[in-house]
Design an enzyme around this catalytic site. Structure first.
Site, mmCIF file in Angstrom:
data_model
loop_
_atom_site.group_PDB
_atom_site.id
_atom_site.type_symbol
_atom_site.label_atom_id
_atom_site.label_comp_id
_atom_site.label_asym_id
_atom_site.label_seq_id
_atom_site.Cartn_x
_atom_site.Cartn_y
_atom_site.Cartn_z
ATOM 1 N N LEU A 11 0.842 -1.198 0.000
ATOM 2 C CA LEU A 11 0.000 0.000 0.000
ATOM 3 C C LEU A 11 0.876 1.246 0.000
ATOM 4 C CD1 LEU A 11 -3.228 0.559 2.014
ATOM 5 C CD2 LEU A 11 -1.521 2.359 1.911
ATOM 6 N N HIS A 51 7.423 1.632 11.384
ATOM 7 C CA HIS A 51 7.951 2.922 10.947
ATOM 8 C C HIS A 51 6.980 4.011 11.409
ATOM 9 C CE1 HIS A 51 9.042 6.162 8.160
ATOM 10 N NE2 HIS A 51 10.178 5.528 7.941
#
Length: 350
Positions: free
Chosen positions: A131, A235
């Site tokens: 994505l 992240h």
């Protein structure tokens, strides 16, 4: 301005390449390499062309790629992927974080040691991944549309997907594009830095991991602190995606990516919220919001609405309401989906 999700085509190569260049390090499923992206699009084209409801031997090694498209300009502004079954043509490796408890009577102490074990537990699962949303579009719910449209696709083609589903989140990457987890664990055995290993994996697959990765457990206490703190951490840009997965019913169960230590989230496919709550209904009426309010049996709400099979799949965010004989749909959404009254659509609440 209206956006829709559609099946990717081979002629989306240049658009996908431009998106990939914005992705940065650690984005294995979207390498900035035309040959690899062309191979992905050709693989997806073959999957979309197979019109069977399900495959006789269960989910196959299929890849479905979707594009977020601005319907007014035709520009590709995002992309996402669905892997029908991982580990069918090669091992699918993860680290599993486990705990070994040992007790000493003489010392009257109990010691608990965390370990990373190299496993292939998740083989046979479906995977949502790849994505990426253009930085200029990260507002207005487009990330939600891009992510959750995959679950509607799965609901509409349920026989082609596995009972279990996973999502790998990118781990912590520093400003130089490096990974403390890689440097502290696998990098010691491969003689290459994180960027080199991640690029090689994206272009050539992960057989080199099977060849060189140590098979014995790694004691977490023996790793540098920078590597330890990266285990299971997404992240910073991936934290909203992690919350979105948790809202869908995914959970972190100790599986982490072998490259950057990012968390792997898992769920039972039929218990994913957007799959379990998806419904198929005919379009009873196409009307503007004021018309929807006058004709509906329920308040106007926003929903993800999808139609089409395989290569004709389309999905958008729409204003909808419940009519007497089906769903009342806004004109903009009907145009984006290319549906008319009487056509069947799938929908789930935003």
């Amino acid at each position: 301005m209206t956006f829709r999700i559609r099946a990717a085509r081979v002629d989306d190569l240049e658009s996908l390449y431009e998106l990939a260049k914005l992705g940065g390090s650690g984005f294995t499923n979207l390498p900035a390499d035309r040959a690899s992206l062309r191979a992905k699009l050709e693989r997806a084209a073959a999957a979309y062309a197979d019109g069977r409801e399900s495959l006789p031997d269960g989910p196959g090694d299929e890849l479905f790629v979707t594009i977020l498209e601005n319907t007014m300009t035709g520009e590709a502004r995002g992309t996402a992927q669905i892997f029908a079954c991982v580990g069918r043509t090669g091992p699918f490796y993860s680290y599993r974080l486990t705990t070994l408890t040992q007790h000493s009577k003489e010392l009257a102490r109990t010691f608990r040691a965390e370990m990373l074990n190299l496993v292939t537990d998740l083989e046979g699962s479906s995977e949502v991944g790849g994505l990426f949303l253009h930085p200029g579009e990260r507002a207005g719910g487009l990330g939600l549309l891009l992510a959750r449209s995959r679950y509607l696709f799965i609901a509409m083609h349920r026989g082609r997907f596995a009972p279990r589903i996973l999502a790998e989140l990118r781990g912590v990457i520093d400003e130089r594009g490096g990974s403390a987890f890689w440097d502290g664990v696998a990098g010691r055995f491969f003689g290459m830095d994180f960027h080199e290993a991640d690029t090689f994996n994206a272009l050539h697959g992960n057989q080199f991991i099977a060849d060189l990765m140590p098979k014995h457990p790694v004691y977490v206490a023996m790793l540098p602190e920078s590597a330890r703190t990266a285990i299971g951490m997404p992240h910073p840009n991936g934290r909203p995606a992690m919350r979105m997965l948790e809202n869908e019913g995914f959970a972190y169960e100790g599986y982490v990516d072998i490259f950057d230590g990012g968390p792997t989230m898992t769920a039972r496919t039929d218990q994913v919220r957007s799959i379990a709550q998806a419904r198929a209904e005919p379009v009873a009426q196409i009307a503007p919001p004021e018309g929807i309010a006058a004709e509906s049996r329920s308040p106007i709400r926003q929903a993800l609405v999808a139609t089409g099979r395989l290569a004709s799949f389309r999905c958008t965010l729409a204003d909808v309401a419940d009519g007497q004989d089906g769903l009342i749909l806004s004109p903009g959404a009907a145009t984006a989906l290319a549906v008319r009254e009487g056509d069947t659509v799938w929908h789930v609440a935003r």
